[in-house]
Design a protein around this motif. Structure first.
Motif, mmCIF file in Angstrom:
data_model
loop_
_atom_site.group_PDB
_atom_site.id
_atom_site.type_symbol
_atom_site.label_atom_id
_atom_site.label_comp_id
_atom_site.label_asym_id
_atom_site.label_seq_id
_atom_site.Cartn_x
_atom_site.Cartn_y
_atom_site.Cartn_z
ATOM 1 N N ARG A 1 -5.931 2.522 -5.784
ATOM 2 C CA ARG A 1 -6.547 1.941 -4.578
ATOM 3 C C ARG A 1 -7.921 1.370 -4.878
ATOM 4 N N LYS A 2 -8.637 2.031 -5.793
ATOM 5 C CA LYS A 2 -10.008 1.601 -6.095
ATOM 6 C C LYS A 2 -10.020 0.451 -7.095
ATOM 7 N N LYS A 3 -8.895 0.206 -7.716
ATOM 8 C CA LYS A 3 -8.837 -0.762 -8.812
ATOM 9 C C LYS A 3 -9.003 -2.176 -8.275
ATOM 10 N N GLN A 4 -9.911 -2.925 -8.884
ATOM 11 C CA GLN A 4 -10.067 -4.322 -8.500
ATOM 12 C C GLN A 4 -9.137 -5.173 -9.359
ATOM 13 N N LEU A 5 -8.220 -5.873 -8.708
ATOM 14 C CA LEU A 5 -7.214 -6.643 -9.456
ATOM 15 C C LEU A 5 -7.574 -8.121 -9.501
#
Lengths: 256, 301
Positions: free
Chosen positions: A252-256
């Protein structure tokens, strides 16, 4: 639910089509054969070496090999199984992050949590199949060669060793969902394991540590009571649940 | 009705301001060309629209619903084609479309028919059962459009869909975008201006984090219309001869003459003169602002 099943199907299809499932089944099958085979061959190997060892003054008494020897071998080989399965899945998130394959799926409105959950399920399912395959093959050959193939305590010891794999895999996936590198996820998992292992030097802690769940051989030989290992089993369950939740937070925190 | 409404959008990366009070409206049925130099913030804007990136301020609405970061319900209205779409190489296009359609909530009954329709539209019917790992870039781009359209989105967002392709591949994509115009609204980012001229009816030029120019393509052109006409010859000597016989112009390049204040009547007179002198120019045309000149003008401000 339909989304989760579709994602899980995709993960399993990936395992099959990339031949990883085949490799795992073959290797874990070989592990299963190896355990009783090594036990069976031990007297023969020792007699081969016997002469040269005798010249050095080492002599053997009569060597008895039984079902317990086969199970001893089983618990000795566990570490290889953990390393293999961890190495196989360390990049399960990183390869999607790096190639950008998740973007198409996420922009269809799929929640990131479901993506993480599908991967967790696929990995644990694979581990379950592989682990119990080795167990059953070992059991089959052990029963074929010797009597008393299922000594007292074997089930608890086997379940504990299985849970150690579940704990390690959920730990690895918690790292993997937050990182762009499978290698780092693997190394950090190794690091945490080493830390738990070091804590095991304190005797009063050992029975709580999931890193010692693979030591269940004592249950078979009678050197260990179930109360010596059960606390670690409960701890591993709690940690696995927590780590799986962290895996969802990570994506969820991962910036894609 | 506006399919996409962006109001006062702000985004910073550390010290760098990428978007500054960006406001933009895309009406239903438009093919909106979103132009800007590399690094202008086009991809950033699109990622915020898709909920893949958090905005620092402002609001985005798709079909009236507010877009939030991370949990992206509004994505059910949106189809997205990334600049370089990536796929699972071990799947076939048909399997991939079934996965995407299923995830987007398309019912199983309609999914197969829709997938066939789209594979036909993007010209991949013959490769429908081949693994994607063997696909060329152009084929992947076309499959990218198919996956973006699988759930009949109200808004199709294409991030530089033609930038990485050869001329034939670019033409394919432009033709597909034209073909789907009746079905969906398109937001199309690019820095390839001829592509915009071929397919878009509205443009917005992103510069310095905000829209430097926007509106219908012909209106924008008319606002920046220039008078005058141009005569281009094959040889410099012809240009010089004609200039001395028909003054009032200047040499834009050695073989190209520009008559900046020339009217329609002047241009007819010039053509008569050319006939009289037995000179045949490569071309003679009224000056129209090219998208390129508008782009350069707005970017220079």
């Amino acid at each position: 639910m339909r989304q989760l099943l579709l994602l899980l199907r995709k993960e399993l299809l990936e395992l099959v089509r990339t031949k990883r499932a085949m490799v795992l089944l073959i290797v874990f099958g070989i592990f299963g054969i190896l355990n009783p085979a090594l036990a069976k061959l031990t007297p023969w190997m020792l007699s081969l070496m016997g002469e040269s060892l005798a010249e050095q003054g080492i002599t053997f008494g009569a060597i008895t090999v039984d079902a317990l020897t086969s199970w001893t071998q089983y618990f000795k080989n566990l570490m290889m199984e953990y390393i293999l399965i961890l190495a196989m899945f360390s990049s399960i998130f990183a390869q999607e992050y790096q190639s950008g394959t998740l973007v198409n799926l996420l922009t269809k409105g799929v929640s990131r949590g479901k993506v993480a959950l599908s991967k967790l399920l696929a990995v644990q399912l694979t581990w379950t199949v592989c682990y119990w395959l080795t167990f059953l093959v070992t059991l089959g050959y052990t029963a074929y060669f010797w009597e008393n193939a299922l000594p007292a305590g074997i089930w608890l010891a086997a379940v504990c060793a299985y849970m150690m794999g579940v704990w390690l895999l959920s730990l690895e996936l918690a790292f993997a969902s937050a990182l762009n590198s499978g290698m780092y996820a693997l190394l950090l998992t190794g690091g945490v394991f080493a830390l738990f292992f070091a804590l095991g030097m304190l005797p009063q802690l050992t029975r709580f540590l999931p890193s010692h769940l693979g030591d269940g051989l004592g249950l078979l030989t009678g050197d260990m009571a179930s109360s010596d290992i059960l606390p670690a089993l409960w701890v591993s369950l709690a940690l696995s649940a927590t780590q799986s939740a962290l895996c969802v937070v990570g994506i969820r925190k991962k910036q894609l | 009705m506006d399919v996409l409404e962006i109001t006062n959008l702000n985004k910073r990366f550390g010290e760098r301001t990428v978007l500054q009070d960006l406001s933009l409206r895309v009406p239903e049925g438009a093919i909106y060309g979103f132009i800007g130099e590399n690094g202008a913030g086009k991809t950033t804007t699109m990622k915020i629209i898709l909920g893949l990136l958090a905005a620092d301020g402002g609001e985005i609405r798709i079909c009236g619903e507010k877009v939030g970061y991370g949990q992206t319900r509004t994505n059910r209205f949106v189809g997205y084609l990334p600049d370089v779409p990536e796929f699972y190489g071990y799947l076939t296009p048909r399997e991939y479309l079934a996965l995407c359609g299923g995830l987007a909530g398309v019912s199983s009954d309609t999914l197969r028919k829709r997938a066939d329709e789209l594979l036909e539209l993007v010209g991949l019917s013959a490769s429908a059962n081949r693994r994607i790992s063997g696909f060329s870039r152009g084929m992947k781009q076309r499959l990218g459009i198919a996956q973006a359209l699988i759930h009949r989105p109200k808004l199709l967002i294409c991030d530089e869909p033609t930038s990485a392709l050869d001329p034939a591949g670019r033409k394919d994509i432009i033709d597909i975008l034209r073909a789907i115009k009746s079905e969906t609204t398109v937001l199309f980012s690019t820095h390839i201006l001829p592509d915009i001229e071929r397919v878009c009816d509205r443009i917005g030029l992103l510069h310095g984090g905000r829209l430097a120019l926007s509106g219908r393509l012909e209106e924008v052109r008319a606002m920046h219309a220039k008078s005058g006409f141009v005569v281009e010859f094959a040889e410099e000597s012809e240009a010089v001869t004609f200039l001395s016989a028909y003054p009032g112009g200047e040499q834009d390049t050695p073989s190209k003459l520009l008559y900046p204040t020339g009217t329609r009547a002047d241009m007819i007179a010039a053509m008569t003169k050319l006939g009289g002198m037995q000179l045949c120019p490569l071309k003679i045309e009224q000056r129209e602002p090219s998208l390129e000149s508008l782009f350069m003008e707005a970017s220079a401000e």
